[in-house]
Design a protein around this motif. Structure first.
Motif, short mmCIF file in Angstrom:
data_model
loop_
_atom_site.label_atom_id
_atom_site.label_comp_id
_atom_site.label_asym_id
_atom_site.label_seq_id
_atom_site.Cartn_x
_atom_site.Cartn_y
_atom_site.Cartn_z
N SER A 1 2.09 6.90 2.81
CA SER A 1 3.21 5.98 2.31
C SER A 1 4.19 5.59 3.71
O SER A 1 4.58 4.67 4.16
CB SER A 1 4.01 6.41 1.23
OG SER A 1 5.12 5.49 1.12
N LEU B 1 1.97 1.58 -3.35
CA LEU B 1 0.88 2.35 -4.33
C LEU B 1 1.02 3.70 -3.99
O LEU B 1 0.44 4.47 -4.89
CB LEU B 1 -0.48 1.44 -4.09
CG LEU B 1 -0.28 0.21 -4.70
CD1 LEU B 1 -1.72 -0.70 -4.23
CD2 LEU B 1 -0.21 -0.04 -6.14
N ALA C 1 1.15 6.51 -6.97
CA ALA C 1 0.03 7.53 -7.36
C ALA C 1 0.56 9.12 -7.06
O ALA C 1 0.24 9.76 -7.78
CB ALA C 1 -1.22 7.37 -6.38
N TYR D 1 9.23 -0.97 -4.47
CA TYR D 1 9.01 -1.93 -5.27
C TYR D 1 10.11 -2.99 -5.27
O TYR D 1 9.68 -4.26 -5.42
CB TYR D 1 9.25 -1.32 -6.89
CG TYR D 1 9.31 -2.49 -8.01
CD1 TYR D 1 7.83 -2.99 -8.05
CD2 TYR D 1 10.35 -2.83 -8.52
CE1 TYR D 1 8.13 -4.04 -9.30
CE2 TYR D 1 10.36 -3.75 -9.64
CZ TYR D 1 9.15 -4.37 -10.08
OH TYR D 1 9.10 -5.30 -10.81
N ALA E 1 0.84 -1.24 -0.09
CA ALA E 1 -0.05 -0.05 0.02
C ALA E 1 0.78 1.31 0.29
O ALA E 1 0.61 2.27 -0.63
CB ALA E 1 -1.09 -0.03 1.31
#
Length: 178
Positions: A45, A14, A18, A139, A11
């Motif tokens: 984040s 992501l 974003a 990542y 999350a």
């Protein structure tokens, strides 16, 4: 807890993705109204990454050998302070620790007076630089260097910490470098 830690890191990825996309879009259009969203995405984040880190730290201190990372870098005879330093003893933990420190520094900068004095254009360009690096490390953490992998059959005891890392300097050295 494995899935909670992993999905919190995912999350965070992501949210950073974003934010990176939004900052790229806003910089390209010249629209400077996105910085409140970018700030929220960065805070989200960092908070999610903090959850992942605390889960791994708890697993290290509790010697939860169901985490492969814990089984590879601690054992039951290891003192607690060295179990905590095992957080950055392996590649996956070091990357997680690195990204966590970067995220916290980003939050401190974002909440500080220097950030408030920046122009909206500079803020967008800051996020355009800052968030993609977060995307990269997150990542890697959610892919090839995942510290939250679960052992199929947890061992009774771990492999222990590398003897070269069992030094009081290792408690302070990496955090002070970061």
């Amino acid at each position: 807890m494995h899935l909670t830690a992993y999905f919190a890191a995912l999350a965070a990825l992501l949210a950073s993705l974003a934010g990176a996309g939004l900052s790229l879009y806003q910089a390209g259009r010249g629209d400077l109204k996105a910085s409140p969203w970018l700030e929220r995405l960065n805070l989200a984040s960092a908070a999610l990454l903090t959850v992942s880190c605390f889960i791994l730290l708890r697993a290290l201190v509790a010697r939860d050998f169901s985490f492969m990372y814990v089984a590879e870098h601690t054992d039951r005879a290891l003192p607690v302070f060295y179990a905590v330093t095992a957080f950055w003893a392996g590649q996956a933990g070091s990357i997680l620790f690195w990204q966590w420190m970067v995220a916290l520094v980003g939050v401190f900068f974002q909440l500080g007076p220097g950030y408030e004095r920046l122009s909206e254009r500079t803020k967008i360009h800051f996020w355009l630089f800052f968030l993609p690096q977060s995307v990269f490390f997150l990542y890697v953490l959610t892919g090839v260097s995942n510290p939250f992998l679960q052992a199929a059959t947890p061992p009774a005891d771990g492999q222990g910490l590398n003897p070269l890392l069992q030094n009081p300097g290792m408690i302070f050295h990496p955090p002070l470098l970061f």
